[in-house]
Structure formats: structure tokens, C-alpha cells
Enzyme design. Structure first.
Site, PDB file in Angstrom:
ATOM      1  NE  ARG A 144      -5.173  29.096 -29.061  1.00  0.00           N
ATOM      2  CZ  ARG A 144      -4.955  28.096 -29.799  1.00  0.00           C
ATOM      3  NH1 ARG A 144      -4.147  27.279 -29.461  1.00  0.00           N
ATOM      4  NH2 ARG A 144      -5.818  27.810 -30.743  1.00  0.00           N
ATOM      5  CG  ASP A 147      -3.942  30.636 -31.842  1.00  0.00           C
ATOM      6  OD1 ASP A 147      -5.093  30.809 -32.427  1.00  0.00           O
ATOM      7  OD2 ASP A 147      -3.323  29.757 -32.094  1.00  0.00           O
ATOM      8  CG  HIS A 164      -5.378  29.550 -35.427  1.00  0.00           C
ATOM      9  ND1 HIS A 164      -6.421  29.306 -34.450  1.00  0.00           N
ATOM     10  CD2 HIS A 164      -5.157  28.503 -36.186  1.00  0.00           C
ATOM     11  CE1 HIS A 164      -6.597  28.112 -34.634  1.00  0.00           C
ATOM     12  NE2 HIS A 164      -6.052  27.341 -35.607  1.00  0.00           N
ATOM     13  CD  GLU A 166      -6.744  24.070 -36.643  1.00  0.00           C
ATOM     14  OE1 GLU A 166      -7.311  22.745 -35.964  1.00  0.00           O
ATOM     15  OE2 GLU A 166      -6.361  24.735 -35.593  1.00  0.00           O
ATOM     16  CE1 TYR A 168       0.379  18.462 -32.588  1.00  0.00           C
ATOM     17  CE2 TYR A 168      -1.872  19.157 -32.251  1.00  0.00           C
ATOM     18  CZ  TYR A 168      -0.726  19.320 -32.696  1.00  0.00           C
ATOM     19  OH  TYR A 168      -0.487  20.239 -34.017  1.00  0.00           O
ATOM     20  CB  THR A 194      -1.244  26.599 -23.288  1.00  0.00           C
ATOM     21  OG1 THR A 194      -1.520  27.749 -23.991  1.00  0.00           O
ATOM     22  CG2 THR A 194       0.174  26.008 -23.219  1.00  0.00           C
ATOM     23  CD  GLU A 195      -6.095  24.970 -27.325  1.00  0.00           C
ATOM     24  OE1 GLU A 195      -4.994  24.294 -26.721  1.00  0.00           O
ATOM     25  OE2 GLU A 195      -6.212  24.936 -28.297  1.00  0.00           O
TER      26      GLU A 195
HETATM   27  C1  ACM Z   1      -2.621  22.709 -35.117  1.00  0.00           C
HETATM   28  O1  ACM Z   1      -2.461  21.832 -34.287  1.00  0.00           O
HETATM   29  N1  ACM Z   1      -3.756  23.277 -35.426  1.00  0.00           N
HETATM   30  C2  ACM Z   1      -1.407  22.904 -35.685  1.00  0.00           C
END
Ligand code: ACM
Ligand code: ZN
Length: 556
Positions: free
Chosen positions: A180, A209, A283, A346, A437, A488-489
Site C-alpha cells: 500500500r 497486493d 489481492h 478476502e 492491528y 499501511t493504507e
Molecule cells: C487481513 O487483514 N485482510 C489479513
């Protein structure tokens, strides 16, 4: 500021002031040693050992790893004190730091550190243990030891102690998302340095990603020439499409294979294993922007400037596996780690549902649905990696449709995925978003830089017990580690990355090392005040809000 926080703040000011005037106070008069993570057993005695120009490190065998372990102290002294602590093979007398490898010790990471007035003795089974003893000495030294300029008039002393120490978990990790936002080689090295300072041993390097492919793959050069750069990036908060603002400058970068080798070698000297993450089947848009033929629709795609979960993922056609095996073959050659992280999180199933090839794959393999196709995908990749001598780690979505044999699960959606995997006799690394997180807010969002959301103050990180009580002793053995994740978005600079990571990563380190029964948040905070002086001398940006912010949710 309430009364308690005011007292904490005043205590911090008091400790800081004392440290400015005297370098002798560390741990003196304290019943607990100022080391993070807290050692298993520690006895503080009176007196101190003083380092000077005559101090030498003596090694009992000539071993390259052992020399690296010992040299760390020498490097610190050379820059901060202006004298070296030479590493030699034999010597007698006082003022020595004697390091011995003892193969009869039980744990590879265990060390025994005895600091007496005239001698320091270190014993460990492996050089890694010697390295950890050196880190403990480093933390006991005046914080000015971290200075990259010579500091005058300091008594370089450490208190006399007897320590015997080993970690709770064999895997103690920290992740950095370099997709990111891209961080330079030097910045990645500093991230590893700080991990080693806290006795963390695994750097999880998130390299691919939707927003950028960051590792050179010789067989597929467009992964980096195309996939390494995006044309635009979402600016500010993630809002509805009509309200979005874009930064339309090209953004990107990547690590060459030479860069990767350099970082692995750097980490190895600090006893940190580097585990790359190559995301699949989701991703994957940066890779698909470069090679759209491995998607279900054929594209075209642009490297994403928008965060989140995207529908386009790798197709399960045969050619995709050849492509991924080409990539993972090079990755396996480059990284000596036992594990390769394959992501697995995801991955929306929308495209697979509508794709002829994927539906044919489901029929041909006798799979029930797209969730079993995800399991087929991951299992196939895992078998390929096994043929290269590697094991996979995947996020907890790899439980969907059945776990690949031998897969290790990284539990991020809370602890439940980890619990389920442990009950299925699979190894687990706990990295629950509810505790670790590090991209979540660590203090009041009104006064903090914009973050992805959440609320995760340091006391909450510290409160985690990664081995849930509901596991039987045999199942509990499968919880092999604990890790903090830094996505790190919303983190554009390395200074901001460190601000988000520290000091919460110190709490991650202590949870991963110290027995739950020995943890005490108030005492941890006191030790952190001293460790923060080291951060100050290192010149790193870190968050201090825990000193003053009320612990609002603690008693809920
Ligand atoms: C994640 O936070 N999608 C692993
Ligand atoms: Zn498909």
C-alpha cells in the site's frame, strides 16, 4: 487529565529528568529489571559492571553467527562511546564479557546472563541466545548507547543481575505492508533493527497486493515494471464513490532480488527470519494489471489506487498455476525461511462463480462449491511449495472449504480461526485484529492522524493471551506464535509507520515472550518509560498518548 494519568505523566517527567542528570539509576532500587520483554527469571544484585576501553568480549568458539551476535554491542559502543569492545578468542582477567555456547541447554533461544562487578558471563545453546543477552545488556545500558554520535562524560554501566530467560513462543513476529505504501531498503532494515531490540524473531514482509507488486521476479518482469506502479491513490478517508478524492501522481517502487538478499542477510545477523507474503488467490490486481490473462475475465486492469477488497482474483485455470509456480519458485530460492506466506484472505468468489474455466475446474475436481475451489487452489500451491522444501502460512480464510495439509494458520479475524485450526491439529500464529492491528487508532481519533478505524490502545494489545483457555494442552501446543500487523493504507511515511507501531510493538514483543502469569501492565509501563529513552536516542517517532489518555474501555 485525571488524577491517575497526571501522576503517570509526572512520573514520566521525573524519570526523564533523572536520566538526564545521572546514568546510574537504571533498575537500582527497583524490584524489576528495565528490560522489554520482561525476562523469565531475574535477580538484581548490588553494584554495577562498568564498560571502558579495556572491556573485551571473549568467545569460546569461532563461529560466524556468534561473532555477529557479539558484534552488535561493539557496533553500539563504537558510535556512542567512541571506543570499541573487541571480540576476541581468549583472555583472562577482569572487565571481560565471556560468551559460551552450551549444547546441553534445552531451548534454542534461552540465555543465562550473569553481570558481576568485574565480569559478565553469558551462556546459551545457540548464538541467538547470546544475541538476546546482548540486547538485554543494551537495554540496561544508559539510553545514550543508541546515539550515533559520540557522547561524553557518561559512565557506561549496567547493574549486577542474574538472568535466566527464554521465550513463551517460538514465533514472535511483526508484519510490514510494503504494497500500500513502499518503504525503502534502509527503512525496512530499521524496522528489523527495532524488532531485534525487542527480541522478535520473524519479519513478515507483505510484498504483493492490489495496490502494488514489490518484488522483482525475473521470469515475469512486468510484475514490477507494470504492477509496481499505480497511477492514482485515494486521498483521505474511504468515502462513497462520488465524494472520493484522488492523488493523481504515479506512486510505486519495488525491491530487486539483490535488495531482497541484502535485507535477508541483514535480518539474519539480527536473528530475524524474513517471511515473504505473496497474496493469492485474492489481492492480486497489481499482478493482473501486468498479466491479465491469469484473471477470469481477461481484464484489462489498472494497479488499484483504492483500498479494500476487490472482486478480480486469480483464475483457477491451469496456466495460472504455471504462472504462480514460476513466481513461487523464484521466491523459494530467494528466501531461506521454512515458511512462505500465501495470503488467502478476502478472495470474493463472484468471478469464479461466473467463470467457465473455474466452473469446469469445480466439476473436474469434484468440488462442492467455490469455497472448496479456494481450498483446492491453496492446497495445490502448498504442494508445489512442499516440493521446494517449504511450508505455507495463510490467513484464517484458508480454513474455508478445508485446510491444506500442513498449513499454518495466521488468525486475524479475532482468535476463532486460530482456535478452529488448533483443534484440527494445525499450527497457528495469533495475529487477531482485536489486539494487534497496529494500523488501528491507538488513542482518541480526534487528535490522532487519520487511521483505518478501530481503537487499540497499548493496554489492550498488552492484555492479549494468545493461547485461549478453551484449548486442551495438546491443542494449545499448536499456538506457536504471536504477531503484530502494520497495514499501511493510511501510512505514507516511515516516520508515521513507526509512530503507529511503537510503543505498541513493545507490548506485542512482551506478549510473545513473557509468560501470561508474569505480565503486569503497570510495571510494563514503568519499564517502557526507560525503553522510550532508548527510542528517543534512536531518533524514532513513537506515540506517547498512553501516558496521558484515560483507559476508557478497560473496565467495560
Ligand atoms: C487481513 O487483514 N485482510 C489479513
Ligand atoms: Zn476463472
Amino acid at each position: 487529565m485525571n488524577k491517575m494519568n497526571k501522576m503517570k505523566f509526572l512520573f514520566y517527567v521525573f524519570v526523564s529528568a533523572i536520566l538526564c542528570f545521572s546514568q546510574n539509576i537504571i533498575a537500582k532500587g527497583s524490584s524489576e529489571i528495565n528490560i522489554i520483554p520482561l525476562p523469565e527469571k531475574c535477580k538484581i544484585n548490588s553494584g554495577s559492571f562498568v564498560f571502558n576501553e579495556k572491556t573485551k568480549i571473549v568467545l569460546d568458539v569461532k563461529n560466524e553467527d556468534l561473532i555477529h551476535a557479539a558484534s552488535i554491542l561493539n557496533e553500539l559502543f563504537s558510535s556512542a562511546a567512541g571506543f570499541t569492545i573487541p571480540v576476541i578468542e581468549q583472555a583472562s582477567g577482569s572487565g571481560l564479557i565471556v560468551c559460551k555456547l552450551n549444547p546441553s541447554l534445552t531451548n534454542d533461544e534461552l540465555y543465562k546472563l550473569s553481570i558481576k562487578k568485574n565480569k559478565i558471563q553469558i551462556e546459551a545453546k545457540k548464538p541467538q541466545g547470546i544475541f538476546y543477552a546482548m540486547q538485554s545488556i543494551r537495554q540496561l545500558l544508559p539510553p545514550q548507547i543508541e546515539s550515533n554520535q559520540k557522547i561524553q562524560n557518561i559512565k557506561w554501566e549496567v547493574p549486577c543481575v542474574e538472568i535466566e530467560d527464554s521465550p513463551r513462543y517460538i514465533y514472535r513476529g511483526l508484519m510490514l505492508d510494503c504494497s500500500r505504501h513502499f518503504f525503502t531498503k534502509g527503512e525496512v532494515k530499521q524496522y528489523i533493527d527495532l524488532m531485534a531490540f525487542h527480541k522478535m524473531n520473524t519479519f513478515h514482509w507483505h510484498l504483493t497486493d492490489d495496490q502494488g507488486w514489490r518484488i522483482e521476479i525475473k521470469k515475469y518482469p512486468k510484475l514490477t515494471t507494470v504492477g509496481g506502479y499505480r497511477n492514482r491513490t485515494l486521498e483521505g478517508a474511504y468515502v462513497s464513490p462520488s465524494k472520493r478524492k484522488w492523488d493523481n501522481t504515479v506512486y510505486g517502487g519495488f525491491y530487486t532480488q539483490e535488495d531482497v538478499k541484502e535485507i535477508i542477510a541483514y535480518a539474519k545477523k539480527r536473528f530475524v527470519t524474513v517471511i515473504p507474503e505473496i497474496e493469492l488467490p485474492g489481492h492480486a490486481i497489481a499482478a493482473l494489471a501486468a498479466y491479465p490473462q491469469y484473471s477470469c475475465s481477461g481484464g484489462p486492469f489498472e494497479v488499484e489506487g483504492l483500498w479494500g477488497v476487490h472482486n478480480d482474483i486469480f483464475c483457477s485455470r491451469e496456466e495460472t498455476f504455471e504462472f504462480l509456480e514460476g513466481i513461487l519458485g523464484e521466491v523459494s530460492e530467494l528466501f531461506p525461511s521454512q515458511y512462505i506466506h500465501i495470503g488467502g484472505d478476502e478472495a470474493p468468489k463472484l468471478r469464479w462463480k461466473r467463470c467457465y474455466s473455474c466452473q469446469e475446474r469445480i466439476k473436474k475436481e469434484g468440488l462442492k462449491d467455490e469455497h472448496e475451489l479456494q481450498s483446492y487452489f491453496v492446497t495445490r500451491i502448498s504442494k508445489f511449495l512442499a516440493s521446494k522444501g517449504k511450508r505455507i502460512i495463510g490467513w484464517d480464510e484458508i480454513l474455508e472449504g478445508g485446510l491444506a495439509p500442513d498449513a499454518t494458520v495466521m488468525s486475524w479475524q479475532g482468535m476463532k480461526g486460530g482456535i478452529e485450526a488448533a483443534k484440527q491439529n494445525h499450527d497457528v500464529i495469533m495475529a487477531p485484529n482485536s489486539y494487534v492491528y497496529l494500523d488501528y487508532y491507538q488513542a482518541n481519533p480526534k487528535t490522532e492522524p487519520h487511521a483505518i478505524g478501530g481503537y487499540l490502545p497499548i493496554w489492550k494489545v498488552y492484555s492479549c493471551n494468545p493461547t485461549p483457555k478453551e484449548l486442551t494442552p495438546d491443542e494449545a501446543k499448536h499456538i506457536i506464535g504471536f504477531q503484530g500487523n502494520l497495514w499501511t493504507e493510511y501510512i505514507k511515511t516511515f516516520s508515521h509507520a513507526l509512530y503507529m507501531a511503537y510503543p505498541r510493538a513493545a507490548a506485542v514483543a512482551e506478549v510473545g515472550w513473557t509468560a501470561d502469569s508474569q505480565k503486569n501492565y503497570d510495571k510494563f509501563q514503568n519499564r517502557l518509560m526507560v525503553i522510550m529513552k532508548h527510542y528517543d536516542m534512536m531518533g524514532i517517532n513513537y506515540n506517547k498518548t498512553f501516558l496521558t489518555e484515560e483507559r476508557k474501555e478497560e473496565n467495560k
